[in-house]
Design a protein around this motif. Structure first.
Motif, short mmCIF file in Angstrom:
data_model
loop_
_atom_site.label_atom_id
_atom_site.label_comp_id
_atom_site.label_asym_id
_atom_site.label_seq_id
_atom_site.Cartn_x
_atom_site.Cartn_y
_atom_site.Cartn_z
N THR A 122 0.79 -1.13 0.05
CA THR A 122 -0.01 -0.01 -0.10
C THR A 122 0.95 1.33 -0.02
O THR A 122 1.49 1.44 0.85
N PRO A 123 0.83 1.98 -1.19
CA PRO A 123 1.89 3.18 -1.01
C PRO A 123 1.34 4.20 0.04
O PRO A 123 0.03 4.39 0.36
N ILE A 124 2.30 4.97 0.78
CA ILE A 124 2.18 6.07 1.60
C ILE A 124 2.53 7.40 0.86
O ILE A 124 3.54 7.28 0.14
N VAL A 125 1.53 8.31 0.54
CA VAL A 125 1.73 9.50 -0.14
C VAL A 125 1.82 10.64 1.00
O VAL A 125 0.79 10.83 1.37
N VAL A 126 3.14 11.28 1.08
CA VAL A 126 2.92 12.60 1.87
C VAL A 126 3.90 13.46 1.55
O VAL A 126 5.12 13.33 0.77
N ASP A 127 3.58 14.67 1.45
CA ASP A 127 4.47 15.81 1.19
C ASP A 127 5.04 15.79 -0.28
O ASP A 127 6.32 16.01 -0.47
N GLY A 128 4.40 15.08 -1.37
CA GLY A 128 4.57 14.98 -2.68
C GLY A 128 5.59 13.86 -2.98
O GLY A 128 5.85 13.66 -4.08
N MET A 129 5.63 12.92 -1.83
CA MET A 129 6.43 11.94 -1.94
C MET A 129 5.84 10.52 -1.67
O MET A 129 4.74 10.55 -1.08
N MET A 130 5.93 9.60 -2.73
CA MET A 130 5.38 8.28 -2.46
C MET A 130 6.46 7.21 -1.96
O MET A 130 7.62 7.14 -2.80
N PHE A 131 5.99 6.40 -0.93
CA PHE A 131 7.10 5.36 -0.30
C PHE A 131 6.24 4.15 -0.58
O PHE A 131 5.24 3.79 -0.21
N ILE A 132 6.96 3.15 -1.21
CA ILE A 132 6.45 1.76 -1.58
C ILE A 132 7.62 0.76 -1.16
O ILE A 132 8.75 1.12 -0.98
N THR A 133 7.23 -0.52 -1.11
CA THR A 133 8.09 -1.47 -0.81
C THR A 133 7.93 -2.47 -1.89
O THR A 133 6.92 -2.43 -2.71
N ALA A 134 8.68 -3.57 -2.16
CA ALA A 134 8.97 -4.48 -3.05
C ALA A 134 9.21 -5.87 -2.23
O ALA A 134 9.57 -5.73 -1.17
N PRO A 135 9.11 -6.94 -3.11
CA PRO A 135 9.59 -8.21 -2.53
C PRO A 135 11.08 -8.06 -1.95
O PRO A 135 11.85 -7.23 -2.35
N TRP A 136 11.22 -8.82 -1.04
CA TRP A 136 12.43 -8.78 -0.26
C TRP A 136 12.72 -7.67 0.61
O TRP A 136 13.77 -7.14 0.91
N SER A 137 11.48 -6.86 0.87
CA SER A 137 11.59 -5.62 1.81
C SER A 137 12.27 -4.43 1.28
O SER A 137 12.78 -3.71 2.10
N VAL A 138 12.51 -4.42 -0.07
CA VAL A 138 13.11 -3.31 -0.75
C VAL A 138 12.23 -2.04 -0.53
O VAL A 138 10.99 -2.15 -0.81
N VAL A 139 12.85 -0.92 -0.42
CA VAL A 139 11.98 0.54 -0.02
C VAL A 139 12.31 1.45 -1.23
O VAL A 139 13.54 1.34 -1.56
N PHE A 140 11.25 2.12 -1.84
CA PHE A 140 11.58 3.20 -2.65
C PHE A 140 10.97 4.29 -2.30
O PHE A 140 9.89 4.19 -2.05
N ALA A 141 11.57 5.38 -2.58
CA ALA A 141 10.85 6.71 -2.43
C ALA A 141 11.02 7.40 -3.92
O ALA A 141 12.06 7.47 -4.59
#
Length: 692
Positions: A80-99
């Motif tokens: 479930t993406p989190i969107v705050v202050d113009g940034m989106m934070f997501i995860t992928a398999p193996w617990s990798v995080v992207f901003a």
């Protein structure tokens, strides 16, 4: 004037506390920040409803792709993406995080926690991750190998990294953390392998553990951690559950009521599954398969409601929970709603845990109903598997799994990613605990796919999915969108009279929230299990969903062919009005696994449908479903037509002349008509072939 000497550490703490307090205020008022998606369920009540309506039922057909971002892996994508202050934070398999830049999709930073790949053997259901939590300047997430990590929101640099599990036990974490007043709440999984469930709170500043609540009692010869566990131990009898862990893991769902200051958690199955081995002396085995309310300040038990006493089917209550205030019998009630694996939809008083109502939302043969006086399911002895194997529905995948529901206060409906599954449960009287593998205490032979083609066809026909619009007050179905396969994605509802869902056959679709009419559909070429969200930047509304098939059914279903998960990496897909058309998928699941109807109805159902059709429908669509060519030939309905059939009959089709028939037909009668039409389609098709 004398200057005050303020220690640097004190100054840092004051600044960080101020930021934390500010974000706490934002979280508590997340509903007013309707252009963001601050929390896992958008708000603490986990309703997954957005008041945004720039995209609505009148213009949704104009949606096109705004941007997409590939994650670099093709395992199951569940964020479930989190969107705050113009940034989106997501995860992928193996617990990798992207901003990401939420407007353009440009990567700002990424972080790979280098999770132990060997730990995947402890994951029952893929190396998935359901997302992050954001608090002030921190992005917090958990890893498949049991760590909780805080990253700097702007740079992605590690702030702290703590281990939350005993690494000698097969715990995993796939769920998204929640944060309440600076306390990070996280559970874990592992019930199939043999662990003891618990949920913990950690301090946002340094990752120190603040409290831990165990969901099942430990060794009764040792002191219990709380009076609640001493009470729970009275409901376990005759076995040595603590040697296998007992289960009850809190691997997904949570919700929070700030006014009551109550945190609600859903607990999982027993370890092992089979109660006749786990607790041969009987008992409810608290707090397995329960909704438990605890005080988030200190982790103390407040109340519980058990959906499946003495669970022996893997009927977890870890499925999505929603808080709402609804009118029941003329009285406003604060409720918590859940559709757990066991196939019953529950409405519970969230102040006291008092049972209000329940009804099955999918077919069930393990229990006939939930007793209104006791709030307990009435089990059917004939399908009890203590002495002999029993073909049971739902199976362990459940009538609803982790895929989030949504509640719309506009329609008053809950939208459930429902499914029908079956399984042969049994008792393995020779069971011995093995800490290196699954521990179910069921005869493994019972899980083999049938060798007989007819039996395999029966299993195939009995395994279906649908999006279900459910009235929680009347406890009944309002409309459904039927799919051939289960395991479609989570749900988003909006003030634009829309419900969005991604499907296991690779489509991203939008339905009218009130009627179930299919309004928009796009083929992504990849199965979707993740839930969509929506947000707004610089006056433009976006719809976002992560695509990439995986999870329990993708690993264990055994019915998909030839290829359920194309080789393309998973990706975020963001849509906007006037966006670009998608390129034709190179490998499309929708073509490999089309959404078509199955003739599963018995002769009596078809006969009743024939009567209702000729009573209400033949006057426009022709006797025997053979029309005169003026209106659409119902025998020629495509997959979308079949998916929206009940919604069209009971809700009407706006602007087409097709009125609602809900004043003369109920859901069951409409379903009977649908089965009759499908039967006629096949019969006339056979007749035409014979003529040729």
């Amino acid at each position: 004037m004398k200057k005050l000497a303020i220690p640097l550490l004190s100054l840092i703490l004051v600044i960080s506390c101020s930021k934390s307090d500010s974000y706490s205020s934002r979280a508590l008022n997340a509903d007013s920040e309707n252009e963001s998606w601050l929390l896992h369920g958008r708000t603490y009540d986990e309703s997954r409803f957005s008041p945004l309506n720039d995209i609505n039922d009148s213009n949704v057909k104009e949606l096109g792709l705004s941007w997409s971002f590939e994650t670099g892996t093709n395992r199951g994508h569940e964020t479930t993406p989190i969107v705050v202050d113009g940034m989106m934070f997501i995860t992928a398999p193996w617990s990798v995080v992207f901003a990401l830049d939420a407007k353009t999709g440009k990567e700002i930073w990424s972080y790979d926690p280098k999770a132990d790949k060997a730990w995947a053997r402890n994951a029952c259901c893929d190396v998935v991750n359901r997302g992050v939590a954001v608090w002030g300047d921190s992005v917090v997430f958990a890893t498949i190998d049991g760590r909780l990590i805080s990253l700097d929101k702007e740079s992605g640099e590690v702030i702290w990294d703590v281990l939350t599990i005993d690494k000698t036990k097969p715990y995993t974490i796939t769920g998204a953390p929640r944060i309440i007043d600076g306390k990070i709440i996280i559970g874990n999984g592992g019930g199939e392998f043999g662990v003891r469930g618990y949920i913990s709170a950690y301090d946002i500043e340094d990752g120190s553990m603040l409290w831990r609540f165990f969901t099942v009692p430990g060794n009764p010869d040792e002191p219990f951690e709380s009076p609640a566990l001493a009470k729970a131990a009275e409901t376990w009898s005759g076995g040595k559950w603590w040697e296998i862990g007992g289960g009850g893991t809190v691997w997904d769902s949570m919700a929070y009521d700030p006014e009551l200051n109550l945190l609600y958690i859903g607990t999982g199955n027993g370890s092992p599954w089979n109660r006749y081995v786990r607790s041969p002396g009987g008992g409810d085995n608290l707090y397995l398969s329960s909704i438990v309310a605890i005080n988030p300040e200190n982790g103390e038990y407040v109340w519980h409601y058990q959906t499946t006493p003495g669970d022996t089917w893997d009927y977890t209550a870890t499925q999505h929970m929603i808080l709402a205030d609804i009118d029941i019998d003329g009285k406003q009630r604060k409720v918590i709603m859940q559709a757990p694996k066991n196939g019953f939809f529950y409405v519970i008083d969230r102040i006291s845990g008092e049972f209000i109502s329940a009804n099955n939302f999918v077919p069930t043969n393990w229990a006939s109903h939930v007793d209104q006086e006791t709030g307990r399911p009435v089990e059917i002895k004939e399908t009890n598997h203590e002495l002999q194997p029993a073909l049971t529905t739902p199976g362990p995948l459940g009538g609803h799994n982790w895929h989030p529901m949504s509640y719309s206060p506009k329609t008053g409906l809950v939208y459930i990613p429902a499914q029908e599954t079956i399984f042969v449960y049994s008792t393995d009287n020779g069971f011995e605990y093995n800490p290196r593998t699954w521990n179910l205490a069921n005869q493994i032979e019972m899980s083999y796919l049938p060798k007989d083609p007819d039996e395999l066809a029966m299993l195939d026909a009995a395994t279906v999915g649908y999006l279900l619009a459910w009235d929680p007050i009347a406890q009944k179905e309002v409309w459904r969108a039927q799919y051939k396969r289960p395991w479609s994605g989570g749900v988003l509802s909006t003030d634009g009279n829309l419900v969005f869902q991604g499907t296991s056959d690779g489509r991203f679709v939008a339905y009218a929230a009130d009627s179930g009419d299919l309004l928009w559909s796009v083929d992504t070429g990849q199965g979707i299990v993740a839930p969509p969200i929506t947000y707004k930047i610089e006056g433009k509304q976006y719809i976002a969903v992560q695509v990439g098939y995986g999870g329990a059914y993708a690993l264990t279903g055994g019915l998909e062919s030839p290829n359920q998960n194309p080789s393309r990496d998973g990706r975020m897909m963001i849509f906007e009005i006037g966006g670009a058309e998608l390129e034709e998928p190179v490998a499309t699941i929708a073509e490999l696994n089309p959404t078509i109807f199955e003739l599963n109805a018995d002769a009596l159902t078809i006969a009743r449908g024939e009567y209702e059709y000729h009573e209400h429908c033949q006057f426009c669509h022709g006797a025997g479903v053979i029309g005169g060519g003026v209106l659409p030939d119902l025998r020629m309905l495509d997959a979308q037509g079949h998916a929206s059939f009940l919604g069209n009959v009971l809700g009407g089709i706006h602007g087409s002349g097709m009125a609602s028939f809900k004043d003369v037909l109920n859901v069951e009668q409409a379903q009977q008509i649908h089965e009759y039409i499908k039967n006629q389609t096949v019969l006339t098709g056979i007749a035409n072939a014979a003529e040729q």
